[in-house]
Design a protein around this motif. Sequence first.
Motif, PDB file in Angstrom:
ATOM      1  N   LEU A 194      14.542  20.445   5.231  1.00 14.00           N
ATOM      2  CA  LEU A 194      13.735  19.225   5.296  1.00 14.00           C
ATOM      3  C   LEU A 194      13.724  18.513   3.946  1.00 14.00           C
ATOM      4  CD1 LEU A 194      11.629  17.457   6.838  1.00 14.00           C
ATOM      5  CD2 LEU A 194       9.885  19.096   6.125  1.00 14.00           C
ATOM      6  N   HIS A 195      13.869  17.199   4.016  1.00 15.98           N
ATOM      7  CA  HIS A 195      13.652  16.330   2.853  1.00 15.98           C
ATOM      8  C   HIS A 195      12.480  15.413   3.174  1.00 15.98           C
ATOM      9  CE1 HIS A 195      14.352  13.283  -0.294  1.00 15.98           C
ATOM     10  NE2 HIS A 195      14.076  12.418   0.652  1.00 15.98           N
ATOM     11  N   THR A 196      11.507  15.367   2.277  1.00 14.47           N
ATOM     12  CA  THR A 196      10.373  14.454   2.439  1.00 14.47           C
ATOM     13  C   THR A 196      10.537  13.284   1.476  1.00 14.47           C
ATOM     14  OG1 THR A 196       9.227  16.159   1.143  1.00 14.47           O
ATOM     15  CG2 THR A 196       8.546  15.875   3.422  1.00 14.47           C
ATOM     16  N   ASN A 197      10.476  12.071   2.011  1.00 12.63           N
ATOM     17  CA  ASN A 197      10.649  10.879   1.182  1.00 12.63           C
ATOM     18  C   ASN A 197       9.465  10.703   0.222  1.00 12.63           C
ATOM     19  OD1 ASN A 197      13.093  10.061   2.298  1.00 12.63           O
ATOM     20  ND2 ASN A 197      12.080   9.011   3.985  1.00 12.63           N
ATOM     21  N   SER A 198       9.750  10.051  -0.885  1.00 12.24           N
ATOM     22  CA  SER A 198       8.721   9.773  -1.887  1.00 12.24           C
ATOM     23  C   SER A 198       8.062   8.428  -1.605  1.00 12.24           C
ATOM     24  CB  SER A 198       9.338   9.775  -3.285  1.00 12.24           C
ATOM     25  OG  SER A 198       9.923  11.034  -3.553  1.00 12.24           O
ATOM     26  N   MET A 199       6.831   8.277  -2.061  1.00 10.48           N
ATOM     27  CA  MET A 199       6.047   7.097  -1.696  1.00 10.48           C
ATOM     28  C   MET A 199       6.603   5.799  -2.268  1.00 10.48           C
ATOM     29  SD  MET A 199       2.661   7.300  -4.082  1.00 10.48           S
ATOM     30  CE  MET A 199       2.758   7.461  -5.866  1.00 10.48           C
ATOM     31  N   ASP A 200       7.411   5.887  -3.334  1.00 11.40           N
ATOM     32  CA  ASP A 200       7.849   4.678  -4.034  1.00 11.40           C
ATOM     33  C   ASP A 200       9.279   4.265  -3.696  1.00 11.40           C
ATOM     34  OD1 ASP A 200       9.055   6.844  -5.225  1.00 11.40           O
ATOM     35  OD2 ASP A 200       8.335   6.442  -7.257  1.00 11.40           O
ATOM     36  N   GLU A 217      -2.916  -7.697  -3.360  1.00  9.70           N
ATOM     37  CA  GLU A 217      -2.715  -6.284  -3.693  1.00  9.70           C
ATOM     38  C   GLU A 217      -1.929  -6.157  -4.996  1.00  9.70           C
ATOM     39  OE1 GLU A 217      -0.452  -2.327  -1.858  1.00  9.70           O
ATOM     40  OE2 GLU A 217      -0.368  -4.245  -0.813  1.00  9.70           O
ATOM     41  N   LYS A 218      -2.350  -5.250  -5.848  1.00 13.12           N
ATOM     42  CA  LYS A 218      -1.651  -5.002  -7.103  1.00 13.12           C
ATOM     43  C   LYS A 218      -1.068  -3.595  -7.068  1.00 13.12           C
ATOM     44  CE  LYS A 218      -4.546  -8.105  -9.862  1.00 13.12           C
ATOM     45  NZ  LYS A 218      -5.501  -8.214 -10.998  1.00 13.12           N
ATOM     46  N   LEU A 219       0.238  -3.516  -7.320  1.00 13.17           N
ATOM     47  CA  LEU A 219       0.901  -2.224  -7.329  1.00 13.17           C
ATOM     48  C   LEU A 219       0.701  -1.569  -8.688  1.00 13.17           C
ATOM     49  CD1 LEU A 219       4.270  -3.067  -5.537  1.00 13.17           C
ATOM     50  CD2 LEU A 219       2.263  -1.948  -4.585  1.00 13.17           C
ATOM     51  N   ASP A 220       0.292  -0.314  -8.662  1.00 11.93           N
ATOM     52  CA  ASP A 220       0.031   0.389  -9.911  1.00 11.93           C
ATOM     53  C   ASP A 220       0.701   1.759  -9.859  1.00 11.93           C
ATOM     54  OD1 ASP A 220      -0.945   0.942 -12.416  1.00 11.93           O
ATOM     55  OD2 ASP A 220      -2.836   1.754 -11.660  1.00 11.93           O
ATOM     56  N   ILE A 221       2.015   1.750  -9.599  1.00  8.66           N
ATOM     57  CA  ILE A 221       2.757   3.009  -9.599  1.00  8.66           C
ATOM     58  C   ILE A 221       3.981   2.834 -10.501  1.00  8.66           C
ATOM     59  CG2 ILE A 221       1.989   3.774  -7.316  1.00  8.66           C
ATOM     60  CD1 ILE A 221       4.589   2.789  -6.175  1.00  8.66           C
ATOM     61  N   PRO A 222       4.374   3.891 -11.211  1.00  8.68           N
ATOM     62  CA  PRO A 222       5.523   3.775 -12.121  1.00  8.68           C
ATOM     63  C   PRO A 222       6.828   3.599 -11.343  1.00  8.68           C
ATOM     64  CG  PRO A 222       4.776   6.049 -11.973  1.00  8.68           C
ATOM     65  CD  PRO A 222       3.768   5.232 -11.235  1.00  8.68           C
ATOM     66  N   GLN A 274       0.833  -1.205   0.000  1.00  7.60           N
ATOM     67  CA  GLN A 274       0.000   0.000   0.000  1.00  7.60           C
ATOM     68  C   GLN A 274       0.877   1.269   0.000  1.00  7.60           C
ATOM     69  OE1 GLN A 274      -3.090  -0.242   3.090  1.00  7.60           O
ATOM     70  NE2 GLN A 274      -2.959  -2.486   3.029  1.00  7.60           N
ATOM     71  N   PRO A 275       1.709   1.443  -1.013  1.00  8.98           N
ATOM     72  CA  PRO A 275       2.705   2.527  -0.989  1.00  8.98           C
ATOM     73  C   PRO A 275       2.107   3.930  -0.901  1.00  8.98           C
ATOM     74  CG  PRO A 275       2.595   1.474  -3.160  1.00  8.98           C
ATOM     75  CD  PRO A 275       1.821   0.609  -2.221  1.00  8.98           C
ATOM     76  N   GLU A 276       0.842   4.096  -1.306  1.00 12.62           N
ATOM     77  CA  GLU A 276       0.236   5.428  -1.164  1.00 12.62           C
ATOM     78  C   GLU A 276       0.145   5.859   0.297  1.00 12.62           C
ATOM     79  OE1 GLU A 276      -1.032   2.930  -2.922  1.00 12.62           O
ATOM     80  OE2 GLU A 276      -1.329   3.619  -5.000  1.00 12.62           O
ATOM     81  N   ASN A 277       0.100   4.887   1.219  1.00  7.74           N
ATOM     82  CA  ASN A 277       0.095   5.232   2.645  1.00  7.74           C
ATOM     83  C   ASN A 277       1.349   6.007   3.030  1.00  7.74           C
ATOM     84  OD1 ASN A 277      -2.286   3.796   2.861  1.00  7.74           O
ATOM     85  ND2 ASN A 277      -1.366   2.005   3.857  1.00  7.74           N
ATOM     86  N   ASN A 278       2.421   5.811   2.265  1.00 10.79           N
ATOM     87  CA  ASN A 278       3.675   6.485   2.577  1.00 10.79           C
ATOM     88  C   ASN A 278       3.562   7.998   2.445  1.00 10.79           C
ATOM     89  OD1 ASN A 278       4.940   3.995   3.022  1.00 10.79           O
ATOM     90  ND2 ASN A 278       5.567   3.802   0.882  1.00 10.79           N
TER      91      ASN A 278
END
Length: 551
Positions: free
Chosen positions: A355-361, A467-472, A332-336
């Motif tokens: 500040l650096h904010t991490n990316s979801m992927d 769960e199916k991941l659908d992120i590039p 569920q990477p969008e939770n990130n």
Amino acid sequence: MNSEEFKKSKNKFEEKLRTTKETGMKFTTVSGEPINTLYTPEDLENFDYLRDLNFPGEFPFTRGIHTNGYRGKIWTMRQFAGFGSPEDTNARFKYLLANGQTGLSVAFDLPTLMGWDSDAEMSKGEVGICGVAISSLEDMEILFDGIPLDKVSTSMTINSPAAMIFAFYLAVAQKQGVTFDKLRGTLQNDILKEYIAQKEYIFPPRPSMRIITDMIEYTTNEVPQWNPVSVSGYHIREAGSTAVQELAYTLADGFAYIEACLERGMDIDSFAPRISFFFNSHLDFFEEIAKFRAARRIYAKRMKEKYGAKNPRSWWLRFHTQTAGCTLTAQQPENNIVRTAFQALAAVLGGTQSLHTNSMDETLALPSEKAVKVALRTQQLLAYETGIINTVDPLGGSYFVESLTNKMEEEANKIFDEIDSLGGVINAIEAGYFQKEIADSAYRYQKELERKEKIIVGVNDFVEEDEKLDIPILQISPEVEIKQRKRLADLRQSRNQQAVENSLYEITQAVIDGKNIMPPLINAARNYVTLGEMVAELKKHFGVYEESVIF
């Protein structure tokens, strides 16, 4: 407040509390510290506002180092970027600057971090994979092509070969016609935490400390706006430490660098204002805020009372924060995105300077452009839409936050005493003290997850089947390594080989004579000596570190 009336009211509250139900969750911080149901003035016994808190911009800076907080200057939004070839990362830098980023932060690939050239045997399959590949001045020139170094602040996450990478950067500045006094930025350059946590070391601790002291001395005299060391707790926390261990171990490392410079004969107020710090912002919202506030207070007291710094800027703990990569999940990477937003909010409420904010992927690959933009927009939303910049230290005076801050300081001081009893940071590293303590903490937290005493959404509860991941996913082409190897081969053919040999000899003489190593490294960079060649020359004199087995 009438103490008798307070006690009577509190007793009534506690009687009522005993009849209430609880969820059965474990009410501790992520670090395992128990948390009371309620905090009251009793938890701040002997608390003195001016001594322990004071106003923003006033010693001991618990409420922040600047009088008007973010009303005067919003934190620097510095997204970590680096992948593939120097051309690839140069394009990403320009993309981020065009989208409102206010500082550059360079991630290097594993070969660069280990001091290997892209064409080394050990580099095969790793070139450009986890960061940008930099092996020579030519690579660094391409990395900053079209980016005037006197107009940007640049942070570089590099440690063991930091001196060589910095030499490349300074040589690029000279080629751009930018004088060193105009350069602004930060080198991570925290070798002690490599032995403690990240393990990307080359030389043994003692010669590594000599190199870092040379760098601090050189920047103090020649590159006055540059931060030569960003003492990094981030990787200590990523390795599994608790919040208070991150706090204490990081500050202990910083104090070790300060003491090395003092032993060199440097005046503390000449270099201390340019020492910066780098912390992790983890899952537990209030624990992280308390950690940042305690860090400022501890540092200010030590700098003034133990090391005798006179300049108030030497008392300031200035720090960068990155949200916790180890908390991101492939599930569920969008939770990130949400996790990162909470962690960023804690960093800002704790008073970070950048500040650096991490990316979801990022658990799946280096971040895509879309994921990076969402991470950057997270910071912009915090700054411009939430109202949190309107007042300084809005949680100051909270019974809970102040109590937690006090507890952090108290526990950190106990750890300092343990380190001192072992003979200091380097002796403690060699004895395996830090490694064992962090391993114990990581094991405790893992067992809590397995017992579901702590919940990670999507991992050990609220799991989605099938769960199916659908992120590039960002893919690094094998062509990057081929291109980098060819560039190095062409460089070795076209450069002045006699100048290369003379440069390596100058490096050796500086080591033997005990002279500052930076001038010969900069000269070597100008003569297109590669990173791997400089490191190999130093290995002849300093050797290579092998960690003791402690388990």
